[in-house]
Design a protein around this motif. Structure first.
Motif, PDB file in Angstrom:
ATOM      1  N   UNK A  69      17.815   2.144 -12.787  1.00  0.00           N
ATOM      2  CA  UNK A  69      18.260   3.507 -12.539  1.00  0.00           C
ATOM      3  C   UNK A  69      19.663   3.575 -11.958  1.00  0.00           C
ATOM      4  N   UNK A  70      20.062   4.798 -11.607  1.00  0.00           N
ATOM      5  CA  UNK A  70      21.415   5.052 -11.108  1.00  0.00           C
ATOM      6  C   UNK A  70      21.378   5.915  -9.862  1.00  0.00           C
ATOM      7  N   UNK A  71      22.390   5.733  -9.046  1.00  0.00           N
ATOM      8  CA  UNK A  71      22.628   6.599  -7.899  1.00  0.00           C
ATOM      9  C   UNK A  71      24.130   6.754  -7.739  1.00  0.00           C
ATOM     10  N   UNK A  72      24.549   7.873  -7.152  1.00  0.00           N
ATOM     11  CA  UNK A  72      25.942   8.039  -6.797  1.00  0.00           C
ATOM     12  C   UNK A  72      26.033   8.309  -5.308  1.00  0.00           C
ATOM     13  N   UNK A  73      26.721   7.430  -4.620  1.00  0.00           N
ATOM     14  CA  UNK A  73      26.941   7.593  -3.200  1.00  0.00           C
ATOM     15  C   UNK A  73      28.251   8.320  -2.961  1.00  0.00           C
ATOM     16  N   UNK A  74      28.278   9.122  -1.911  1.00  0.00           N
ATOM     17  CA  UNK A  74      29.494   9.818  -1.510  1.00  0.00           C
ATOM     18  C   UNK A  74      29.880   9.409  -0.089  1.00  0.00           C
ATOM     19  N   UNK A  75      31.161   9.364   0.144  1.00  0.00           N
ATOM     20  CA  UNK A  75      31.713   9.082   1.467  1.00  0.00           C
ATOM     21  C   UNK A  75      32.674  10.227   1.775  1.00  0.00           C
ATOM     22  N   UNK A  76      32.200  11.175   2.558  1.00  0.00           N
ATOM     23  CA  UNK A  76      32.980  12.370   2.860  1.00  0.00           C
ATOM     24  C   UNK A  76      33.752  12.184   4.155  1.00  0.00           C
ATOM     25  N   UNK A  77      35.028  12.519   4.116  1.00  0.00           N
ATOM     26  CA  UNK A  77      35.892  12.355   5.276  1.00  0.00           C
ATOM     27  C   UNK A  77      36.168  13.692   5.943  1.00  0.00           C
ATOM     28  N   UNK A  78      36.356  13.638   7.250  1.00  0.00           N
ATOM     29  CA  UNK A  78      36.785  14.814   8.009  1.00  0.00           C
ATOM     30  C   UNK A  78      37.721  14.357   9.124  1.00  0.00           C
ATOM     31  N   UNK A  79      38.485  15.283   9.636  1.00  0.00           N
ATOM     32  CA  UNK A  79      39.402  14.965  10.709  1.00  0.00           C
ATOM     33  C   UNK A  79      40.791  14.608  10.237  1.00  0.00           C
ATOM     34  N   UNK A  98      38.470  15.184  -0.473  1.00  0.00           N
ATOM     35  CA  UNK A  98      38.368  14.316   0.713  1.00  0.00           C
ATOM     36  C   UNK A  98      37.147  13.401   0.644  1.00  0.00           C
ATOM     37  N   UNK A  99      36.865  12.894  -0.534  1.00  0.00           N
ATOM     38  CA  UNK A  99      35.628  12.133  -0.756  1.00  0.00           C
ATOM     39  C   UNK A  99      35.893  10.914  -1.642  1.00  0.00           C
ATOM     40  N   UNK A 100      35.212   9.835  -1.310  1.00  0.00           N
ATOM     41  CA  UNK A 100      35.188   8.634  -2.140  1.00  0.00           C
ATOM     42  C   UNK A 100      33.756   8.431  -2.635  1.00  0.00           C
TER      43      UNK A 100
END
Length: 128
Positions: free
Chosen positions: A16-26, A77-79
């Motif tokens: 299967x598949x998943x997509x991870x997000x890394x959201x930045x703030x500041x 603002x996301x990787x």
């Protein structure tokens, strides 16, 4: 200082598949090169993927090459980490980390303390 929050983990069957997000703030994520790491129970944290500030360069661990894709949307603002053809051995907590001193990609040997910020991690579990 940038703050990072990972999301998108979960339980998925092998293949299967998943997509991870890394959201930045500041601060703007565009000021950072960003890497993904993972840590399985009882194992050391290991490098997974790296992306340059512009997104023009990427690097992957051999174990995920051809299956995972790192990308970024600086306007959001996301990787991201797109994970396809998942295997049980991909089971781990996945972390993103930001380095404001680097413009390019990491070779995967950068020490934990050399990053400006780490997220709290998101669990990925792949069942066989």
């Amino acid at each position: 200082q940038v703050q990072l929050v990972e999301s998108g983990g979960g339980l998925v069957q092998a293949g299967g598949s998943l997509r991870l997000s890394c959201a930045a703030s500041g601060r703007s994520i565009s000021s950072y090169a960003v890497d993904w790491f993972r840590q399985a129970p009882g194992k050391e944290r290991e490098f997974v993927a790296s992306i340059s500030r512009s997104g023009g360069s990427t690097n992957y661990a051999d174990s995920v090459k051809g299956r995972f894709t790192i990308s970024r949307d600086n306007a959001k603002n996301t990787v991201y980490l797109q994970m396809n053809s998942l295997k049980p051995e991909d089971t781990a907590v996945y972390y993103c980390a930001a380095d404001g001193r680097r413009w390019g990609v990491s070779a995967g040997t950068q020490g934990r303390r050399e990053y400006d910020s780490w997220g709290q991690g998101t669990q990925v579990t792949v069942s066989s």
